[in-house]
Design a protein around this motif. Structure first.
Motif, PDB file in Angstrom:
ATOM      1  N   VAL A   1       0.840  -1.199   0.000  1.00  0.00           N
ATOM      2  CA  VAL A   1       0.000   0.000   0.000  1.00  0.00           C
ATOM      3  C   VAL A   1       0.878   1.255   0.000  1.00  0.00           C
ATOM      4  CG1 VAL A   1      -1.816   1.261   1.215  1.00  0.00           C
ATOM      5  CG2 VAL A   1      -1.877  -1.244   1.132  1.00  0.00           C
ATOM      6  N   ARG A   2       1.926   1.268   0.813  1.00  0.00           N
ATOM      7  CA  ARG A   2       2.814   2.435   0.858  1.00  0.00           C
ATOM      8  C   ARG A   2       3.593   2.599  -0.454  1.00  0.00           C
ATOM      9  NH1 ARG A   2       2.339   5.113   5.408  1.00  0.00           N
ATOM     10  NH2 ARG A   2       1.706   4.025   7.293  1.00  0.00           N
ATOM     11  N   ASP A   3       3.967   1.498  -1.090  1.00  0.00           N
ATOM     12  CA  ASP A   3       4.632   1.580  -2.407  1.00  0.00           C
ATOM     13  C   ASP A   3       3.678   2.166  -3.449  1.00  0.00           C
ATOM     14  OD1 ASP A   3       6.989   0.553  -1.408  1.00  0.00           O
ATOM     15  OD2 ASP A   3       6.717  -1.453  -2.273  1.00  0.00           O
ATOM     16  N   THR A   4       2.412   1.807  -3.360  1.00  0.00           N
ATOM     17  CA  THR A   4       1.409   2.354  -4.276  1.00  0.00           C
ATOM     18  C   THR A   4       1.277   3.861  -4.063  1.00  0.00           C
ATOM     19  OG1 THR A   4       0.228   0.235  -4.278  1.00  0.00           O
ATOM     20  CG2 THR A   4      -0.991   2.167  -5.051  1.00  0.00           C
ATOM     21  N   LEU A   5       1.280   4.286  -2.813  1.00  0.00           N
ATOM     22  CA  LEU A   5       1.244   5.715  -2.504  1.00  0.00           C
ATOM     23  C   LEU A   5       2.484   6.416  -3.060  1.00  0.00           C
ATOM     24  CD1 LEU A   5       0.073   8.211  -1.097  1.00  0.00           C
ATOM     25  CD2 LEU A   5       1.171   7.408   1.016  1.00  0.00           C
ATOM     26  N   SER A   6       3.636   5.796  -2.914  1.00  0.00           N
ATOM     27  CA  SER A   6       4.883   6.365  -3.451  1.00  0.00           C
ATOM     28  C   SER A   6       4.811   6.504  -4.969  1.00  0.00           C
ATOM     29  CB  SER A   6       6.080   5.508  -3.062  1.00  0.00           C
ATOM     30  OG  SER A   6       6.295   5.559  -1.679  1.00  0.00           O
ATOM     31  N   ASP A   7       4.251   5.501  -5.628  1.00  0.00           N
ATOM     32  CA  ASP A   7       4.086   5.566  -7.091  1.00  0.00           C
ATOM     33  C   ASP A   7       3.213   6.758  -7.486  1.00  0.00           C
ATOM     34  OD1 ASP A   7       5.637   3.296  -7.373  1.00  0.00           O
ATOM     35  OD2 ASP A   7       3.932   1.948  -7.693  1.00  0.00           O
ATOM     36  N   LEU A   8       2.141   6.977  -6.726  1.00  0.00           N
ATOM     37  CA  LEU A   8       1.259   8.114  -7.003  1.00  0.00           C
ATOM     38  C   LEU A   8       2.017   9.427  -6.820  1.00  0.00           C
ATOM     39  CD1 LEU A   8      -1.672   9.142  -7.574  1.00  0.00           C
ATOM     40  CD2 LEU A   8      -1.905   9.302  -5.089  1.00  0.00           C
ATOM     41  N   LYS A   9       2.734   9.548  -5.721  1.00  0.00           N
ATOM     42  CA  LYS A   9       3.472  10.778  -5.436  1.00  0.00           C
ATOM     43  C   LYS A   9       4.584  11.031  -6.451  1.00  0.00           C
ATOM     44  CE  LYS A   9       2.533  11.193  -0.520  1.00  0.00           C
ATOM     45  NZ  LYS A   9       3.114  11.268   0.833  1.00  0.00           N
ATOM     46  N   ALA A  10       5.077   9.968  -7.085  1.00  0.00           N
ATOM     47  CA  ALA A  10       6.129  10.100  -8.102  1.00  0.00           C
ATOM     48  C   ALA A  10       5.549  10.440  -9.475  1.00  0.00           C
ATOM     49  CB  ALA A  10       6.948   8.814  -8.175  1.00  0.00           C
ATOM     50  N   GLY A  11       4.227  10.640  -9.540  1.00  0.00           N
ATOM     51  CA  GLY A  11       3.610  11.030 -10.797  1.00  0.00           C
ATOM     52  C   GLY A  11       2.849   9.928 -11.499  1.00  0.00           C
ATOM     53  N   GLY A  12       2.744   8.770 -10.871  1.00  0.00           N
ATOM     54  CA  GLY A  12       1.997   7.668 -11.469  1.00  0.00           C
ATOM     55  C   GLY A  12       0.518   7.994 -11.586  1.00  0.00           C
ATOM     56  N   ASP A  13      -0.131   7.333 -12.510  1.00  0.00           N
ATOM     57  CA  ASP A  13      -1.557   7.558 -12.761  1.00  0.00           C
ATOM     58  C   ASP A  13      -2.278   6.215 -12.751  1.00  0.00           C
ATOM     59  OD1 ASP A  13      -4.103   7.886 -14.051  1.00  0.00           O
ATOM     60  OD2 ASP A  13      -3.365   9.770 -14.885  1.00  0.00           O
ATOM     61  N   PRO A  14      -3.108   5.960 -11.734  1.00  0.00           N
ATOM     62  CA  PRO A  14      -3.751   4.656 -11.624  1.00  0.00           C
ATOM     63  C   PRO A  14      -4.710   4.339 -12.765  1.00  0.00           C
ATOM     64  CG  PRO A  14      -4.713   6.197 -10.072  1.00  0.00           C
ATOM     65  CD  PRO A  14      -3.528   6.877 -10.682  1.00  0.00           C
ATOM     66  N   ILE A  15      -5.260   5.365 -13.409  1.00  0.00           N
ATOM     67  CA  ILE A  15      -6.210   5.141 -14.495  1.00  0.00           C
ATOM     68  C   ILE A  15      -5.462   4.961 -15.819  1.00  0.00           C
ATOM     69  CG2 ILE A  15      -8.188   6.075 -15.747  1.00  0.00           C
ATOM     70  CD1 ILE A  15      -8.675   5.240 -12.755  1.00  0.00           C
ATOM     71  N   ALA A  16      -4.623   5.910 -16.156  1.00  0.00           N
ATOM     72  CA  ALA A  16      -3.889   5.857 -17.430  1.00  0.00           C
ATOM     73  C   ALA A  16      -2.976   4.635 -17.496  1.00  0.00           C
ATOM     74  CB  ALA A  16      -3.079   7.138 -17.632  1.00  0.00           C
ATOM     75  N   GLU A  17      -2.432   4.239 -16.333  1.00  0.00           N
ATOM     76  CA  GLU A  17      -1.498   3.110 -16.296  1.00  0.00           C
ATOM     77  C   GLU A  17      -2.195   1.800 -15.943  1.00  0.00           C
ATOM     78  OE1 GLU A  17       1.601   4.388 -13.626  1.00  0.00           O
ATOM     79  OE2 GLU A  17       1.955   6.205 -14.791  1.00  0.00           O
ATOM     80  N   ASP A  18      -3.512   1.839 -15.722  1.00  0.00           N
ATOM     81  CA  ASP A  18      -4.312   0.652 -15.431  1.00  0.00           C
ATOM     82  C   ASP A  18      -3.712  -0.186 -14.299  1.00  0.00           C
ATOM     83  OD1 ASP A  18      -6.551  -0.931 -15.779  1.00  0.00           O
ATOM     84  OD2 ASP A  18      -5.573  -2.226 -17.254  1.00  0.00           O
ATOM     85  N   TRP A  19      -3.521   0.461 -13.141  1.00  0.00           N
ATOM     86  CA  TRP A  19      -2.945  -0.233 -11.993  1.00  0.00           C
ATOM     87  C   TRP A  19      -3.812  -1.420 -11.593  1.00  0.00           C
ATOM     88  CZ3 TRP A  19      -1.375   4.145  -8.067  1.00  0.00           C
ATOM     89  CH2 TRP A  19      -0.349   4.899  -8.618  1.00  0.00           C
ATOM     90  N   GLU A  20      -3.160  -2.497 -11.225  1.00  0.00           N
ATOM     91  CA  GLU A  20      -3.856  -3.701 -10.765  1.00  0.00           C
ATOM     92  C   GLU A  20      -4.068  -3.644  -9.260  1.00  0.00           C
ATOM     93  OE1 GLU A  20      -1.792  -7.186 -12.009  1.00  0.00           O
ATOM     94  OE2 GLU A  20      -1.816  -6.621 -14.110  1.00  0.00           O
ATOM     95  N   GLY A  21      -4.904  -4.526  -8.762  1.00  0.00           N
ATOM     96  CA  GLY A  21      -5.070  -4.692  -7.325  1.00  0.00           C
ATOM     97  C   GLY A  21      -6.124  -3.816  -6.689  1.00  0.00           C
ATOM     98  N   GLY A  22      -6.679  -2.879  -7.439  1.00  0.00           N
ATOM     99  CA  GLY A  22      -7.693  -1.997  -6.875  1.00  0.00           C
ATOM    100  C   GLY A  22      -9.049  -2.678  -6.783  1.00  0.00           C
ATOM    101  N   GLU A  23      -9.906  -2.110  -5.979  1.00  0.00           N
ATOM    102  CA  GLU A  23     -11.256  -2.633  -5.795  1.00  0.00           C
ATOM    103  C   GLU A  23     -12.139  -2.293  -6.999  1.00  0.00           C
ATOM    104  OE1 GLU A  23     -12.162  -4.554  -3.272  1.00  0.00           O
ATOM    105  OE2 GLU A  23     -10.216  -4.381  -2.297  1.00  0.00           O
ATOM    106  N   ASP A  24     -13.177  -3.099  -7.225  1.00  0.00           N
ATOM    107  CA  ASP A  24     -14.073  -2.902  -8.365  1.00  0.00           C
ATOM    108  C   ASP A  24     -14.914  -1.626  -8.254  1.00  0.00           C
ATOM    109  OD1 ASP A  24     -13.225  -5.197  -9.646  1.00  0.00           O
ATOM    110  OD2 ASP A  24     -14.786  -6.441  -8.736  1.00  0.00           O
ATOM    111  N   ASP A  25     -15.290  -1.250  -7.037  1.00  0.00           N
ATOM    112  CA  ASP A  25     -16.111  -0.047  -6.829  1.00  0.00           C
ATOM    113  C   ASP A  25     -15.404   0.847  -5.811  1.00  0.00           C
ATOM    114  OD1 ASP A  25     -18.017   1.913  -6.428  1.00  0.00           O
ATOM    115  OD2 ASP A  25     -19.681   0.511  -6.163  1.00  0.00           O
ATOM    116  N   PRO A  26     -14.394   1.595  -6.251  1.00  0.00           N
ATOM    117  CA  PRO A  26     -13.602   2.389  -5.313  1.00  0.00           C
ATOM    118  C   PRO A  26     -14.420   3.432  -4.555  1.00  0.00           C
ATOM    119  CG  PRO A  26     -12.988   2.914  -7.580  1.00  0.00           C
ATOM    120  CD  PRO A  26     -13.914   1.749  -7.631  1.00  0.00           C
ATOM    121  N   GLN A  27     -15.406   4.023  -5.189  1.00  0.00           N
ATOM    122  CA  GLN A  27     -16.219   5.048  -4.520  1.00  0.00           C
ATOM    123  C   GLN A  27     -16.998   4.439  -3.356  1.00  0.00           C
ATOM    124  OE1 GLN A  27     -16.020   8.382  -5.327  1.00  0.00           O
ATOM    125  NE2 GLN A  27     -17.262   8.762  -3.530  1.00  0.00           N
TER     126      GLN A  27
END
Length: 86
Positions: free
Chosen positions: A38-64
């Motif tokens: 989870v902390r590595d995922t946060l680091s990726d975001l802070k480094a400019g990663g984009d969970p949508i454009a990069e289609d990150w795996e492991g996320g929940e089906d209904d994040p909202q």
């Protein structure tokens, strides 16, 4: 796109990361007992990663819905979950 995030912990030992777009919608939500993941995922975001454009795996089906659920747990103030500063 610009993102913000919220992080939570629950009494089951899970760390939760909610990534929210500039319109206030949770677009990616990860909950896991593997704190490093989870902390590595946060680091990726802070480094400019984009969970949508990069289609990150492991996320929940209904994040909202996941974000609403954990925020309800925090609001209940019964020790089930709490927000963590990021």
């Amino acid at each position: 796109m610009m993102y913000t995030c919220k992080m939570f912990s629950d009494n089951a030992g899970n760390l939760h990361l909610a990534i929210i777009n500039d319109r206030g919608k949770c677009v990616y939500y990860l909950a896991d007992q593997d704190e490093e993941l989870v902390r590595d995922t946060l680091s990726d975001l802070k480094a400019g990663g984009d969970p949508i454009a990069e289609d990150w795996e492991g996320g929940e089906d209904d994040p909202q819905a996941c974000l609403r659920s954990i925020e309800d747990m925090v609001a209940a103030c019964n020790g089930g979950a709490w927000e963590i500063e990021v």
